[in-house]
Design a protein around this motif. Structure first.
Motif, PDB file in Angstrom:
ATOM      1  N   ALA A  14      53.304  21.062   8.818  1.00  0.00           N
ATOM      2  CA  ALA A  14      52.339  21.132   7.712  1.00  0.00           C
ATOM      3  C   ALA A  14      52.953  21.931   6.572  1.00  0.00           C
ATOM      4  O   ALA A  14      53.666  22.906   6.801  1.00  0.00           O
ATOM      5  N   PHE A  15      52.659  21.486   5.341  1.00  0.00           N
ATOM      6  CA  PHE A  15      53.158  22.207   4.178  1.00  0.00           C
ATOM      7  C   PHE A  15      52.299  23.433   3.889  1.00  0.00           C
ATOM      8  O   PHE A  15      51.087  23.418   4.127  1.00  0.00           O
ATOM      9  N   GLY A  16      52.958  24.472   3.354  1.00  0.00           N
ATOM     10  CA  GLY A  16      52.244  25.672   2.945  1.00  0.00           C
ATOM     11  C   GLY A  16      51.352  25.379   1.755  1.00  0.00           C
ATOM     12  O   GLY A  16      51.410  24.307   1.148  1.00  0.00           O
ATOM     13  N   CYS A  17      50.499  26.331   1.421  1.00  0.00           N
ATOM     14  CA  CYS A  17      49.703  26.165   0.215  1.00  0.00           C
ATOM     15  C   CYS A  17      49.397  27.537  -0.351  1.00  0.00           C
ATOM     16  O   CYS A  17      49.720  28.558   0.244  1.00  0.00           O
ATOM     17  N   GLY A  18      48.822  27.566  -1.538  1.00  0.00           N
ATOM     18  CA  GLY A  18      48.465  28.835  -2.158  1.00  0.00           C
ATOM     19  C   GLY A  18      49.363  29.206  -3.323  1.00  0.00           C
ATOM     20  O   GLY A  18      48.995  30.024  -4.153  1.00  0.00           O
ATOM     21  N   SER A  19      50.566  28.614  -3.396  1.00  0.00           N
ATOM     22  CA  SER A  19      51.456  28.852  -4.540  1.00  0.00           C
ATOM     23  C   SER A  19      52.438  27.698  -4.617  1.00  0.00           C
ATOM     24  O   SER A  19      52.671  27.013  -3.613  1.00  0.00           O
ATOM     25  N   PRO A  20      53.030  27.453  -5.810  1.00  0.00           N
ATOM     26  CA  PRO A  20      54.009  26.356  -5.919  1.00  0.00           C
ATOM     27  C   PRO A  20      55.161  26.527  -4.935  1.00  0.00           C
ATOM     28  O   PRO A  20      55.660  25.547  -4.386  1.00  0.00           O
ATOM     29  N   TYR A  21      55.569  27.772  -4.688  1.00  0.00           N
ATOM     30  CA  TYR A  21      56.649  27.999  -3.721  1.00  0.00           C
ATOM     31  C   TYR A  21      56.193  27.578  -2.321  1.00  0.00           C
ATOM     32  O   TYR A  21      56.893  26.816  -1.629  1.00  0.00           O
ATOM     33  N   GLN A  22      55.016  28.057  -1.899  1.00  0.00           N
ATOM     34  CA  GLN A  22      54.526  27.724  -0.558  1.00  0.00           C
ATOM     35  C   GLN A  22      54.393  26.215  -0.364  1.00  0.00           C
ATOM     36  O   GLN A  22      54.598  25.700   0.728  1.00  0.00           O
ATOM     37  N   GLU A  23      54.049  25.506  -1.441  1.00  0.00           N
ATOM     38  CA  GLU A  23      53.856  24.053  -1.314  1.00  0.00           C
ATOM     39  C   GLU A  23      55.155  23.306  -1.024  1.00  0.00           C
ATOM     40  O   GLU A  23      55.127  22.139  -0.646  1.00  0.00           O
ATOM     41  N   THR A  24      56.297  23.972  -1.200  1.00  0.00           N
ATOM     42  CA  THR A  24      57.575  23.338  -0.856  1.00  0.00           C
ATOM     43  C   THR A  24      58.062  23.765   0.532  1.00  0.00           C
ATOM     44  O   THR A  24      59.095  23.296   0.990  1.00  0.00           O
ATOM     45  N   ILE A  25      57.337  24.673   1.165  1.00  0.00           N
ATOM     46  CA  ILE A  25      57.759  25.159   2.472  1.00  0.00           C
ATOM     47  C   ILE A  25      57.027  24.374   3.558  1.00  0.00           C
ATOM     48  O   ILE A  25      55.793  24.310   3.571  1.00  0.00           O
ATOM     49  N   LEU A  26      57.798  23.764   4.441  1.00  0.00           N
ATOM     50  CA  LEU A  26      57.215  23.031   5.562  1.00  0.00           C
ATOM     51  C   LEU A  26      57.257  23.935   6.794  1.00  0.00           C
ATOM     52  O   LEU A  26      58.317  24.467   7.142  1.00  0.00           O
ATOM     53  N   TYR A  27      56.094  24.106   7.415  1.00  0.00           N
ATOM     54  CA  TYR A  27      56.036  24.905   8.637  1.00  0.00           C
ATOM     55  C   TYR A  27      56.008  23.961   9.833  1.00  0.00           C
ATOM     56  O   TYR A  27      55.205  23.021   9.868  1.00  0.00           O
ATOM     57  N   VAL A  28      56.892  24.220  10.789  1.00  0.00           N
ATOM     58  CA  VAL A  28      57.027  23.347  11.961  1.00  0.00           C
ATOM     59  C   VAL A  28      56.793  24.181  13.213  1.00  0.00           C
ATOM     60  O   VAL A  28      57.348  25.289  13.342  1.00  0.00           O
ATOM     61  N   THR A  29      55.967  23.667  14.118  1.00  0.00           N
ATOM     62  CA  THR A  29      55.745  24.338  15.402  1.00  0.00           C
ATOM     63  C   THR A  29      56.599  23.657  16.468  1.00  0.00           C
ATOM     64  O   THR A  29      57.028  22.512  16.291  1.00  0.00           O
ATOM     65  N   THR A  30      56.840  24.391  17.555  1.00  0.00           N
ATOM     66  CA  THR A  30      57.640  23.794  18.624  1.00  0.00           C
ATOM     67  C   THR A  30      57.027  24.069  19.990  1.00  0.00           C
ATOM     68  O   THR A  30      56.184  24.951  20.152  1.00  0.00           O
ATOM     69  N   ASP A  31      57.509  23.311  20.956  1.00  0.00           N
ATOM     70  CA  ASP A  31      57.100  23.431  22.357  1.00  0.00           C
ATOM     71  C   ASP A  31      57.488  24.765  22.985  1.00  0.00           C
ATOM     72  O   ASP A  31      57.042  25.084  24.071  1.00  0.00           O
ATOM     73  N   VAL A  32      58.400  25.501  22.347  1.00  0.00           N
ATOM     74  CA  VAL A  32      58.816  26.778  22.922  1.00  0.00           C
ATOM     75  C   VAL A  32      58.262  27.953  22.121  1.00  0.00           C
ATOM     76  O   VAL A  32      58.749  29.073  22.229  1.00  0.00           O
ATOM     77  N   GLY A  33      57.226  27.678  21.297  1.00  0.00           N
ATOM     78  CA  GLY A  33      56.529  28.764  20.619  1.00  0.00           C
ATOM     79  C   GLY A  33      57.172  29.250  19.340  1.00  0.00           C
ATOM     80  O   GLY A  33      56.897  30.350  18.882  1.00  0.00           O
ATOM     81  N   GLN A  34      58.022  28.405  18.731  1.00  0.00           N
ATOM     82  CA  GLN A  34      58.609  28.791  17.443  1.00  0.00           C
ATOM     83  C   GLN A  34      57.707  28.324  16.301  1.00  0.00           C
ATOM     84  O   GLN A  34      57.067  27.272  16.398  1.00  0.00           O
ATOM     85  N   VAL A  35      57.694  29.107  15.227  1.00  0.00           N
ATOM     86  CA  VAL A  35      57.220  28.597  13.943  1.00  0.00           C
ATOM     87  C   VAL A  35      58.434  28.655  13.027  1.00  0.00           C
ATOM     88  O   VAL A  35      59.040  29.717  12.840  1.00  0.00           O
ATOM     89  N   VAL A  36      58.810  27.489  12.502  1.00  0.00           N
ATOM     90  CA  VAL A  36      60.034  27.376  11.701  1.00  0.00           C
ATOM     91  C   VAL A  36      59.633  27.025  10.270  1.00  0.00           C
ATOM     92  O   VAL A  36      58.845  26.103  10.055  1.00  0.00           O
ATOM     93  N   ALA A  37      60.155  27.788   9.310  1.00  0.00           N
ATOM     94  CA  ALA A  37      59.890  27.516   7.895  1.00  0.00           C
ATOM     95  C   ALA A  37      61.080  26.758   7.317  1.00  0.00           C
ATOM     96  O   ALA A  37      62.220  27.203   7.453  1.00  0.00           O
ATOM     97  N   VAL A  38      60.818  25.618   6.691  1.00  0.00           N
ATOM     98  CA  VAL A  38      61.888  24.785   6.122  1.00  0.00           C
ATOM     99  C   VAL A  38      61.695  24.718   4.617  1.00  0.00           C
ATOM    100  O   VAL A  38      60.609  24.386   4.131  1.00  0.00           O
ATOM    101  N   ASP A  39      62.762  25.039   3.859  1.00  0.00           N
ATOM    102  CA  ASP A  39      62.704  24.949   2.399  1.00  0.00           C
ATOM    103  C   ASP A  39      63.042  23.510   2.002  1.00  0.00           C
ATOM    104  O   ASP A  39      64.200  23.118   1.992  1.00  0.00           O
ATOM    105  N   THR A  40      62.005  22.725   1.685  1.00  0.00           N
ATOM    106  CA  THR A  40      62.228  21.298   1.399  1.00  0.00           C
ATOM    107  C   THR A  40      62.666  21.068  -0.052  1.00  0.00           C
ATOM    108  O   THR A  40      62.912  19.935  -0.443  1.00  0.00           O
ATOM    109  N   SER A  41      62.744  22.142  -0.848  1.00  0.00           N
ATOM    110  CA  SER A  41      63.153  21.968  -2.250  1.00  0.00           C
ATOM    111  C   SER A  41      64.672  22.000  -2.395  1.00  0.00           C
ATOM    112  O   SER A  41      65.199  21.718  -3.459  1.00  0.00           O
ATOM    113  N   ALA A  42      65.346  22.358  -1.300  1.00  0.00           N
ATOM    114  CA  ALA A  42      66.805  22.554  -1.383  1.00  0.00           C
ATOM    115  C   ALA A  42      67.535  21.229  -1.603  1.00  0.00           C
ATOM    116  O   ALA A  42      67.059  20.187  -1.208  1.00  0.00           O
TER     117      ALA A  42
END
Ligand code: NAG
Ligand code: NAG
Ligand code: NAG
Length: 316
Positions: free
Chosen positions: A288-316
């Motif tokens: 799911a994409f972040g929200c609340g600011s233009p920066y957050q809207e480019t950050i994709l948050y990914v969950t995993t089966d091993v309990g990770q939350v991974v932030a991906v900078d999709t603007s790169a």
């Protein structure tokens, strides 16, 4: 979502054997911003108005929140649902109001207990979240992902990966209304239902017609891409209309529509790899994409089966 972990593991094993053959890659910066101490696994993710992440787990009836903007973020319980031991799909269906699927899953057989699936509303517009039941999916065999129709937030579609059906709350739309898609992740965008089918390793879409609140397929399913080196799970669209798809065992794939609007979408590996050897992305589930600011809207948050939350900078 669940079908990988619970249902299609044999598919994933087969997939790993021929891994590494298909997608080109372009690395997007990513960072594990949270890890559960006991690898307690996350199933799905949604983002609240104040940019906090809402996280579900198929091994807990508790909805958690996490503030991704703080260093050393902690997992905070928001609400524990009764008569359930698992939470699966979650989405925001009205501003600051979310729907969550709660159910009982037999941890031995990895099957949903018949009649246990309940769709709840969680209203964050009040100071303490208010919850109420929206409906029960009495005939469903599984309930993985959930999506709302744009402009019709009270029409919710839920994927049932075991029955191979899409349910509208309290209405079985399997056939002939919607073809048996066997789908896992699903999102409605521009009058299309986009979906992943983990077993067929497919990313596709079907145009929807809505009449009197009933959803049907307007035309045949269109295949947009085959994920040859993994099992696609959840996905999120960015503002450019590209789909970021979590792929088991360890990749995030980026699907971009062709300029012509027709035919297969191009795909590349954005994070991780098809062998699942990147410790920074292990068995990704929700996105799911972040929200609340233009920066957050480019950050994709990914969950995993091993309990990770991974932030991906999709603007790169
Ligand atoms: C899970 O399913 C197995 C096999 O049907 C059954 O023996 C067991 O009692 C079930 N567990 C629960 C907690 O219902
Ligand atoms: C919607 O579907 C239900 C159940 O199949 C049916 O009873 C009802 O008549 C349908 N409504 C419309 C407007 O098509
Ligand atoms: C789409 O990809 C499939 C393989 O996944 C291929 O068989 C098919 O020809 C492609 N279609 C187009 C229009 O390129």
């Amino acid at each position: 979502m669940l079908s990988h972990r619970f249902l299609s593991f044999s598919v994933l094993v087969a997939v790993q054997a021929k891994a590494g053959i298909s997608r080109t890659s372009k690395s997007f910066p990513s960072q594990v911003i949270f890890q559960t101490p006991d690898s307690f696994f996350f199933e799905n993710i949604a983002v609240g108005a104040s940019s906090e992440l809402l996280l579900t787990s198929a091994v807990s009836p508790t909805l958690f929140s996490l503030d991704p903007t703080t260093v050393d973020a902690t997992l905070n319980p928001v609400h524990t649902f009764p008569n359930a031991n698992a939470l699966t799909g979650i989405i925001e269906y009205r501003p600051n109001m979310f729907v969550v699927i709660a159910s009982i899953i037999n941890v031995t057989t990895r099957q949903w207990t018949p009649g246990s699936i309940v769709v709840w509303s969680v209203d964050f517009t009040a100071t303490t979240p208010k919850v109420h039941v929206l409906g029960g999916l009495t005939d469903a065999e599984a309930a993985n992902g959930i999506t709302a129709l744009p402009g019709q937030p009270d029409t919710l579609l839920i994927s049932d990966s075991i029955a191979g059906a899409v349910w509208q709350i309290n209405t079985h739309l399997c056939s002939p209304a919607l073809p048996a898609l066997g789908i896992n992740g699903l999102h409605v965008r521009d009058a299309y239902l986009y979906f992943t089918n983990s077993q067929q390793q497919l990313f596709g879409r079907v145009p929807l017609a809505v009449k009197g609140g009933n959803v049907t397929a307007a035309r045949a399913v269109e295949k947009l891409g085959t994920v040859e080196d993994g099992g696609p799970d959840d996905f999120a669209f960015d503002i450019q209309g590209r789909a970021w798809v979590t792929v088991h065992p360890g990749a995030l794939a980026l699907f971009s529509p062709p300029a012509s609007g027709r035919g297969n979408w191009t795909q590349l590996t954005a994070v991780g790899n098809a062998d699942g050897t990147d410790p920074g992305l292990i068995q990704p589930t929700g996105a799911a994409f972040g929200c609340g600011s233009p920066y957050q809207e480019t950050i994709l948050y990914v969950t995993t089966d091993v309990g990770q939350v991974v932030a991906v900078d999709t603007s790169a």
